[in-house]
Design a protein around this motif. Structure first.
Motif, PDB file in Angstrom:
ATOM      1  N   ILE A   1       1.312   5.839   2.096  1.00 44.17           N
ATOM      2  CA  ILE A   1       0.671   4.708   1.430  1.00 44.17           C
ATOM      3  C   ILE A   1      -0.127   5.190   0.226  1.00 44.17           C
ATOM      4  O   ILE A   1      -0.741   6.261   0.256  1.00 44.17           O
ATOM      5  CB  ILE A   1      -0.245   3.940   2.408  1.00 44.17           C
ATOM      6  N   ASN A   2      -0.078   4.414  -0.843  1.00 42.78           N
ATOM      7  CA  ASN A   2      -0.894   4.656  -2.021  1.00 42.78           C
ATOM      8  C   ASN A   2      -1.815   3.460  -2.176  1.00 42.78           C
ATOM      9  O   ASN A   2      -1.386   2.391  -2.605  1.00 42.78           O
ATOM     10  CB  ASN A   2      -0.007   4.838  -3.259  1.00 42.78           C
ATOM     11  N   SER A   3      -3.071   3.627  -1.771  1.00 47.73           N
ATOM     12  CA  SER A   3      -4.072   2.557  -1.891  1.00 47.73           C
ATOM     13  C   SER A   3      -4.703   2.663  -3.270  1.00 47.73           C
ATOM     14  O   SER A   3      -5.341   3.678  -3.588  1.00 47.73           O
ATOM     15  CB  SER A   3      -5.138   2.706  -0.802  1.00 47.73           C
ATOM     16  N   VAL A   4      -4.526   1.628  -4.077  1.00 47.42           N
ATOM     17  CA  VAL A   4      -4.852   1.709  -5.502  1.00 47.42           C
ATOM     18  C   VAL A   4      -6.029   0.797  -5.832  1.00 47.42           C
ATOM     19  O   VAL A   4      -5.882  -0.428  -5.882  1.00 47.42           O
ATOM     20  CB  VAL A   4      -3.628   1.305  -6.357  1.00 47.42           C
ATOM     21  N   PRO A   5      -7.226   1.366  -6.046  1.00 42.19           N
ATOM     22  CA  PRO A   5      -8.361   0.526  -6.427  1.00 42.19           C
ATOM     23  C   PRO A   5      -8.219   0.009  -7.851  1.00 42.19           C
ATOM     24  O   PRO A   5      -7.831   0.746  -8.756  1.00 42.19           O
ATOM     25  CB  PRO A   5      -9.567   1.477  -6.294  1.00 42.19           C
ATOM     26  N   ALA A   6      -8.518  -1.272  -8.045  1.00 39.35           N
ATOM     27  CA  ALA A   6      -8.385  -1.881  -9.370  1.00 39.35           C
ATOM     28  C   ALA A   6      -9.250  -3.125  -9.429  1.00 39.35           C
ATOM     29  O   ALA A   6      -9.690  -3.649  -8.405  1.00 39.35           O
ATOM     30  CB  ALA A   6      -6.929  -2.242  -9.656  1.00 39.35           C
ATOM     31  N   ILE A   7      -9.470  -3.597 -10.626  1.00 40.48           N
ATOM     32  CA  ILE A   7     -10.213  -4.832 -10.820  1.00 40.48           C
ATOM     33  C   ILE A   7      -9.890  -5.385 -12.205  1.00 40.48           C
ATOM     34  O   ILE A   7      -9.640  -4.625 -13.153  1.00 40.48           O
ATOM     35  CB  ILE A   7     -11.746  -4.626 -10.659  1.00 40.48           C
ATOM     36  N   GLY A   8      -9.837  -6.685 -12.301  1.00 37.37           N
ATOM     37  CA  GLY A   8      -9.725  -7.358 -13.590  1.00 37.37           C
ATOM     38  C   GLY A   8      -8.588  -6.879 -14.459  1.00 37.37           C
ATOM     39  O   GLY A   8      -7.438  -6.767 -14.021  1.00 37.37           O
ATOM     40  N   GLU A   9      -8.924  -6.549 -15.714  1.00 39.13           N
ATOM     41  CA  GLU A   9      -7.908  -6.216 -16.706  1.00 39.13           C
ATOM     42  C   GLU A   9      -7.212  -4.888 -16.424  1.00 39.13           C
ATOM     43  O   GLU A   9      -6.193  -4.562 -17.045  1.00 39.13           O
ATOM     44  CB  GLU A   9      -8.531  -6.186 -18.113  1.00 39.13           C
ATOM     45  N   MET A  10      -7.746  -4.106 -15.478  1.00 36.68           N
ATOM     46  CA  MET A  10      -7.123  -2.832 -15.135  1.00 36.68           C
ATOM     47  C   MET A  10      -6.036  -2.979 -14.077  1.00 36.68           C
ATOM     48  O   MET A  10      -5.306  -2.018 -13.799  1.00 36.68           O
ATOM     49  CB  MET A  10      -8.191  -1.853 -14.631  1.00 36.68           C
TER      50      MET A  10
END
Length: 215
Positions: free
Chosen positions: A62-71
């Motif tokens: 698994i690749n848990s990918v933190p992100a938010i908004g425009e990213m």
């Protein structure tokens, strides 16, 4: 065919993963997008500990990918490139019939040189839910729109009794309009079931969620 799965831990992406494996596809990994602010997966609310349990129980990295908004789209493309580097030829998505969602996924794949596969595309929404039940998947209701569904459904596994309640409330039983979200905790592609406990029900305006933690 090697592929990476855009995975939410919910019923639709699980059914799409099931179908890809059934067709002979080889998953090289799961991509789960995580809301960086709350450290839980978008929409379905799985924390990092639970995501690791999914990886173990499905026996897929698994690749848990933190992100938010425009990213968000940038981080997704980075994850797709990483999957391509370990052999993925395609990315698989659980979308059913919302054209804008499909277009977004296809654009991310175009930017990263992967093919895009949609195993559930234009399937009847109700048939998807029935297929999950009949296959033996255990889909736990994690969140609901409480203006449309009763809180008593939170924490329940979807079965035909639950489907009947949903029909009585006049919703799309697949929940494609945000009526509810699920966590799949067991089923044919699971090597072992997710061990979990439910806790308090939390209200956020029109939406209510039940706490679900790994044990």
């Amino acid at each position: 065919m090697k592929f990476v799965m855009s995975y939410s831990c919910g019923k639709d992406s699980t059914l799409a993963l099931h179908k890809m494996i059934e067709m002979g596809g080889e998953p090289v990994g799961l991509i789960v997008m995580v809301n960086k602010d709350v450290e839980r997966s978008f929409f379905h609310g799985a924390d990092y500990k639970m995501l690791e349990s999914y990886s173990e129980c499905l026996n897929i990295p698994i690749n848990s990918v933190p992100a938010i908004g425009e990213m968000y789209h940038i981080k997704m493309e980075e994850a797709l490139r990483k999957a391509k580097s370990i052999g993925a030829e395609f990315a698989c998505f659980g979308d059913i019939d919302i054209e804008d969602n499909r277009a977004w996924c296809e654009q991310r794949c175009k930017e990263t040189g992967l093919g895009a596969v949609f195993p559930l595309w234009h399937n009847d929404r109700s048939d998807n839910v029935k297929e999950l039940i009949d296959l033996g998947y255990k889909c736990l209701i994690k969140s609901i729109n409480n203006t449309l569904l009763p809180k008593s459904l939170l924490g329940r596994i979807i079965d035909y009794d639950v489907v009947e309640i949903m029909k009585q409330h006049g919703i799309d039983i697949c929940g494609e309009n945000g009526e509810y979200h699920t966590l799949v905790v067991d089923g044919p592609i699971f090597k072992s079931s997710i061990r979990y406990k439910t806790g308090d029900i939390l209200d956020f305006g029109d939406y209510s969620v039940i706490e679900v933690d790994c044990i």
